[in-house]
Design an enzyme around this catalytic site. Structure first.
Site, PDB file in Angstrom:
ATOM      1  CE  LYS A  38       4.384   2.256   2.716  1.00 12.69           C
ATOM      2  NZ  LYS A  38       3.714   1.625   3.917  1.00 12.69           N
TER       3      LYS A  38
ATOM      4  CG  HIS B  75      -1.006   1.152  11.238  1.00  9.28           C
ATOM      5  ND1 HIS B  75      -0.397   0.306  10.351  1.00  9.28           N
ATOM      6  CD2 HIS B  75      -0.191   1.553  12.010  1.00  9.28           C
ATOM      7  CE1 HIS B  75       0.992   0.338  10.472  1.00  9.28           C
ATOM      8  NE2 HIS B  75       1.099   1.260  11.439  1.00  9.28           N
TER       9      HIS B  75
ATOM     10  CG  ASP C  51      13.154  -6.985  -9.582  1.00 11.59           C
ATOM     11  OD1 ASP C  51      13.390  -6.318  -8.600  1.00 11.59           O
ATOM     12  OD2 ASP C  51      14.070  -6.766 -10.340  1.00 11.59           O
TER      13      ASP C  51
ATOM     14  CD  GLU D 113       2.789  -0.644   6.574  1.00  9.56           C
ATOM     15  OE1 GLU D 113       1.788   0.027   6.607  1.00  9.56           O
ATOM     16  OE2 GLU D 113       3.644  -0.709   5.941  1.00  9.56           O
TER      17      GLU D 113
END
Length: 439
Positions: free
Chosen positions: A276, A390, A292, A92
């Protein structure tokens, strides 16, 4: 013992690598490699094809190849008075840049400060077909020492390192769709391992004993990824004037960050995206070090729901001096030994870049980066909005999709960002103009 207590044996580094973004990937690798003393072999791991197909074939089933992600290095981090370079494997745009920039602001006030609890994991042993579940609970607790001893027989190495099964808990569920059940928790200090294999093995070992004691039948014997006894915490304090931009005062930005967090605290729709953003900082470290990330995500979201409703993982406040204060506390079950952390060449090299010496230190670094990423996202939301920064970084991806190569990528991306028009068709038009000028 935490990273803060240990202080580290690697010689101190300076994570403030100015103008790193202006270098080519090869030059960046050389600069980072020189700072943390990567060998030629370790540098070659990051140059592409870091996971040999023969090794990949031994890691999972039905291997047909490998899948690569970009790995970048976040700079400027000071954590507990020590500088770190942070390897981040992520696709991202803006994640590495945002974390680095917020760390640069935070270092003006001493950086991030962290702490953690011990590396304690749980294994669950489910017992069914028990006629007297509360009586079974009492009998199991009476045999606590024998159960702990039986669990510890299975891992002599862990015991020699100071770890092992420390205690048991016994939970009774009187009414379930499968009838009454008793669930025994083994509480295990797993030291520098993530711990899944260790606690699963212990659960298997004690299952026959628990059946005999309880008079029931054991079904599940497996770890819990809700590592609520393995908590890492981070805090940052930033003076409001540090946040100031040409368009917004520092007080306005600090207040906006607090207001944005307030919505995440009360509204699960916002909390999902807010959290998130925190995981945008944490997951890339987890991936880069061969840990993990699914387990970390699962534990994080259960932790965010522990009050009975889903809420923010972080808190943002303004203290008596008018400074912005951010805190983050969450489960963080990471390891330095076992699994891909030892078998994947890039994971080993990433851990060398980090320079952490314990699983707890790695966990503390991860939550500090998560808090930095959270601050970056909230700062953007409190000012120009999330899209400006972004999309300017996303413009590179769009340029590549449009067919740009080499130095064309930066030229197309710069044009798209300047026009605030980041679209593939627009990128193709700009690329045609650039190529026409070369003719």
């Amino acid at each position: 013992m935490t990273g803060n207590e240990k202080g580290g044996t690697r010689s101190a580094i300076n994570s403030r690598l100015e103008n790193l973004r202006n270098l080519s990937p090869a030059a960046r690798l050389d600069r980072v490699g020189d700072v943390v003393s990567l060998t030629d072999t370790e540098r070659n791991v990051f140059a592409g094809g870091g996971l040999p197909i023969a090794l990949a074939d031994g890691m999972i089933e039905n291997v047909i190849g490998t899948f690569e992600l970009p790995i970048g290095v976040a700079t400027n981090f000071t954590i507990n008075g020590r500088d770190y370079l942070i390897p981040m494997a992520v696709e991202e745009p803006s994640v590495v840049a945002a974390a680095s920039y917020m760390a640069r602001l935070a270092r003006k006030s001493g950086g991030f400060f962290t702490s953690s609890t011990g590396p304690i994991m749980r294994a669950q042993v489910q017992v069914l077909e028990v006629r007297d579940p509360h009586g079974a609970r009492a009998r199991i607790l009476k045999e606590r020492e024998a159960i702990i001893a039986a669990a510890n027989v299975k891992d002599k190495v862990l015991i020699s390192l100071g770890g092992g099964c420390r205690d048991i808990e016994v939970h009774v569920f009187d009414q379930t769709t499968a009838g009454p059940m008793v669930v025994v928790h083994l509480i295990v200090d797993v030291r520098d391992a993530m711990g899944a294999n260790t606690v699963n093995t212990m659960a298997e070992a004690v299952a026959p004993m628990i059946e005999t004691i309880s008079g029931g039948v054991v079904r599940l014997r497996i770890l819990s990824n809700f590592a609520d006894l393995r908590i890492a915490r981070a805090m940052v304090t930033v003076a409001s004037e540090t946040l100031q931009t040409d368009e917004y005062t520092g007080d306005r930005i600090a207040r906006g960050i607090v207001e944005a967090c307030a919505l995440a605290i009360v509204d699960p729709y916002r909390a999902a995206t807010h959290n998130k953003g925190i995981m945008n900082g944490i997951d890339p470290i987890v991936v880069a070090t061969g840990n993990d990330w699914r387990a970390i995500e699962a534990g994080a979201h259960v932790w965010a729901s522990r009050s009975g409703r889903y809420t923010s993982l972080s808190t943002w406040e303004i203290d008596a001096k008018g400074h912005l204060v951010g805190t983050l506390e969450m489960p963080m079950a990471l390891g330095l030994v076992g699994g891909a952390t030892k078998t994947h060449p890039a994971a080993r090299a990433a851990l060398k870049i980090l320079g952490v010496e314990s699983a707890q230190e790695l966990a503390e670094v991860a939550v500090a980066v998560g808090l930095s990423q959270n601050m970056g996202a909230l700062r953007a939301l409190a000012t120009e909005g999330i899209q400006r920064g972004h999309m300017s970084l996303h413009a590179r991806n769009i340029a590549i999709v449009a067919g740009a190569t080499g130095d064309e990528i930066e030229k197309v991306a710069a044009s798209l960002a300047a026009d605030h028009d980041v679209r593939v068709d627009r990128a193709k038009d700009v690329l045609e103009l650039i190529r026409a000028e070369k003719v």
